[in-house]
Write an enzyme that holds these catalytic residues in place. Structure first.
Site, mmCIF file in Angstrom:
data_model
loop_
_atom_site.group_PDB
_atom_site.id
_atom_site.type_symbol
_atom_site.label_atom_id
_atom_site.label_comp_id
_atom_site.label_asym_id
_atom_site.label_seq_id
_atom_site.Cartn_x
_atom_site.Cartn_y
_atom_site.Cartn_z
ATOM 1 N N GLU A 70 -3.908 1.809 -2.915
ATOM 2 C CA GLU A 70 -3.976 3.228 -2.564
ATOM 3 C C GLU A 70 -2.992 4.043 -3.410
ATOM 4 O O GLU A 70 -2.143 4.762 -2.896
ATOM 5 C CB GLU A 70 -3.739 3.430 -1.059
ATOM 6 C CG GLU A 70 -4.498 4.627 -0.537
ATOM 7 C CD GLU A 70 -4.473 4.786 0.980
ATOM 8 O OE1 GLU A 70 -5.000 5.816 1.433
ATOM 9 O OE2 GLU A 70 -3.950 3.910 1.695
ATOM 10 N N ASP B 268 3.051 4.720 4.911
ATOM 11 C CA ASP B 268 2.756 4.305 6.280
ATOM 12 C C ASP B 268 2.624 2.785 6.374
ATOM 13 O O ASP B 268 2.464 2.241 7.470
ATOM 14 C CB ASP B 268 1.508 5.005 6.830
ATOM 15 C CG ASP B 268 0.279 4.844 5.944
ATOM 16 O OD1 ASP B 268 0.430 4.436 4.773
ATOM 17 O OD2 ASP B 268 -0.837 5.157 6.422
ATOM 18 N N HIS B 269 2.688 2.107 5.229
ATOM 19 C CA HIS B 269 2.745 0.649 5.154
ATOM 20 C C HIS B 269 4.143 0.232 4.696
ATOM 21 O O HIS B 269 4.871 1.021 4.098
ATOM 22 C CB HIS B 269 1.749 0.102 4.128
ATOM 23 C CG HIS B 269 0.312 0.321 4.478
ATOM 24 N ND1 HIS B 269 -0.546 -0.699 4.818
ATOM 25 C CD2 HIS B 269 -0.431 1.461 4.506
ATOM 26 C CE1 HIS B 269 -1.750 -0.207 5.053
ATOM 27 N NE2 HIS B 269 -1.712 1.103 4.870
ATOM 28 N N ASP C 214 -4.192 -4.808 1.006
ATOM 29 C CA ASP C 214 -4.422 -4.196 2.295
ATOM 30 C C ASP C 214 -5.849 -4.565 2.687
ATOM 31 O O ASP C 214 -6.808 -4.012 2.164
ATOM 32 C CB ASP C 214 -4.246 -2.679 2.191
ATOM 33 C CG ASP C 214 -4.609 -1.949 3.471
ATOM 34 O OD1 ASP C 214 -4.962 -2.617 4.460
ATOM 35 O OD2 ASP C 214 -4.561 -0.705 3.475
ATOM 36 N N TYR D 162 -7.934 -3.699 -2.179
ATOM 37 C CA TYR D 162 -7.854 -2.667 -1.137
ATOM 38 C C TYR D 162 -9.211 -2.599 -0.434
ATOM 39 O O TYR D 162 -10.170 -2.042 -0.961
ATOM 40 C CB TYR D 162 -7.465 -1.325 -1.762
ATOM 41 C CG TYR D 162 -7.356 -0.176 -0.787
ATOM 42 C CD1 TYR D 162 -6.863 -0.363 0.495
ATOM 43 C CD2 TYR D 162 -7.743 1.105 -1.157
ATOM 44 C CE1 TYR D 162 -6.756 0.690 1.380
ATOM 45 C CE2 TYR D 162 -7.640 2.176 -0.281
ATOM 46 C CZ TYR D 162 -7.151 1.956 0.995
ATOM 47 O OH TYR D 162 -7.053 3.005 1.894
ATOM 48 N N ASN E 177 0.879 -1.171 0.000
ATOM 49 C CA ASN E 177 0.000 0.000 0.000
ATOM 50 C C ASN E 177 0.918 1.222 0.000
ATOM 51 O O ASN E 177 1.683 1.438 0.932
ATOM 52 C CB ASN E 177 -0.905 -0.005 1.241
ATOM 53 C CG ASN E 177 -1.800 1.227 1.310
ATOM 54 O OD1 ASN E 177 -1.357 2.349 1.075
ATOM 55 N ND2 ASN E 177 -3.055 1.024 1.658
ATOM 56 N N ASN F 274 -7.060 -4.232 5.717
ATOM 57 C CA ASN F 274 -7.498 -3.346 6.798
ATOM 58 C C ASN F 274 -8.065 -4.112 7.993
ATOM 59 O O ASN F 274 -8.954 -3.625 8.694
ATOM 60 C CB ASN F 274 -8.502 -2.305 6.284
ATOM 61 C CG ASN F 274 -7.809 -0.999 5.914
ATOM 62 O OD1 ASN F 274 -7.012 -0.470 6.683
ATOM 63 N ND2 ASN F 274 -8.101 -0.489 4.724
#
Length: 257
Positions: free
Chosen positions: A36, A247-248, A150, A110, A8, A152
């Site tokens: 993303e 951030d991943h 991802d 995603y 991501n 989540n």
């Protein structure tokens, strides 16, 4: 060896500036799944387009600067599938799939996040309720399949830095974890990473909290789910943390294919 990377990027243009495509090319992957991307295809940076030895497929969100998925593959796909068949989700650019000669399929997924509040959590859970049928259908196609992405969701206790701190938070809610249980135990998908890497503190995402990245206070929410026929072929699984593109962190899995 057949190398698959999922990442991501939280913005493909920002990740390109941070050196993601230089790093990616050096890994010599066979397939790369991105989530993303946050860019329309005409907004892609040169680094994302200059990989002449890869075939690529992008699915953009209708809303600019939001969501989006992509796949890069060394082998030319026989078929590209864009979308899940759910109009509301497909407008957000959350799924793309490539089918290859020899029977292998790879997808980039995603899953919606519920972090912005109850309304988006409801969207997420509604998607999960519907998408499990897609997962069952893909699993039952009867050929090797890898769904990178991802998700989540942190599935198990080992997948968060603190069960106590994360309980009651979107991404680690009982109903989300139960959904993941269902995907693995009833539908039959396999978490490729945990087949060969059972170490603790193996995380792929860190919040914006001060010190979260530095102290490895993270979550493992990025997966490569595979059909059982691929399970004996998983050879290595790693998370790359030496540079930070997003951030991943990218997840690399090597298969004996």
């Amino acid at each position: 060896m057949f190398r698959v990377i999922t990442a991501n990027l939280n913005g493909i243009r920002a990740a390109a500036r941070k050196g993601f495509f230089r790093w990616m090319d050096a890994q010599a992957p066979d397939v790369v799944c991105l989530q993303e991307t946050k860019a329309q295809e005409h907004q892609l940076p040169p680094e994302a387009l200059d990989l002449a030895h890869y075939h690529s497929a992008f699915v953009d969100a209708q809303k600019k600067g939001y969501s989006g998925v992509a796949i890069y593959a060394k082998r030319e796909p026989l078929r590209v599938v864009r979308g899940t068949g759910m109009d509301d989700i497909d407008g957000e650019g959350r799924f793309v799939r490539m089918d290859f000669e020899g029977g292998l399929s790879v997808a980039s997924l995603y899953v919606p996040s519920g972090t912005s509040g109850p309304a988006r959590q409801a969207v997420k859970e509604n998607f999960l309720d519907r998408f499990i049928a897609n997962l069952a259908q893909m699993k039952n196609e009867g050929h090797p399949f890898i769904i990178c992405g991802d998700y989540n969701i942190a599935h198990l206790d080992i997948d968060v830095f603190s069960v106590k701190s994360c309980s009651g938070t979107t991404g680690f809610l009982p109903q989300e974890r139960a959904w993941f249980d269902d995907v693995v135990e009833r539908v039959g998908w396999v978490d490729a990473f945990r087949l060969v890497n059972t170490a603790v503190k193996q995380f792929t995402w860190w919040s914006g909290w001060k010190g979260a990245w530095e102290n490895n206070l993270g979550w493992r929410i990025d997966y490569q789910l595979i059909t059982p026929d691929l399970a004996p072929r998983v050879r290595a699984a790693t998370i790359y943390r030496h540079e930070r593109f997003s951030d991943h962190a990218p997840v690399t899995i090597d298969y004996d294919l």
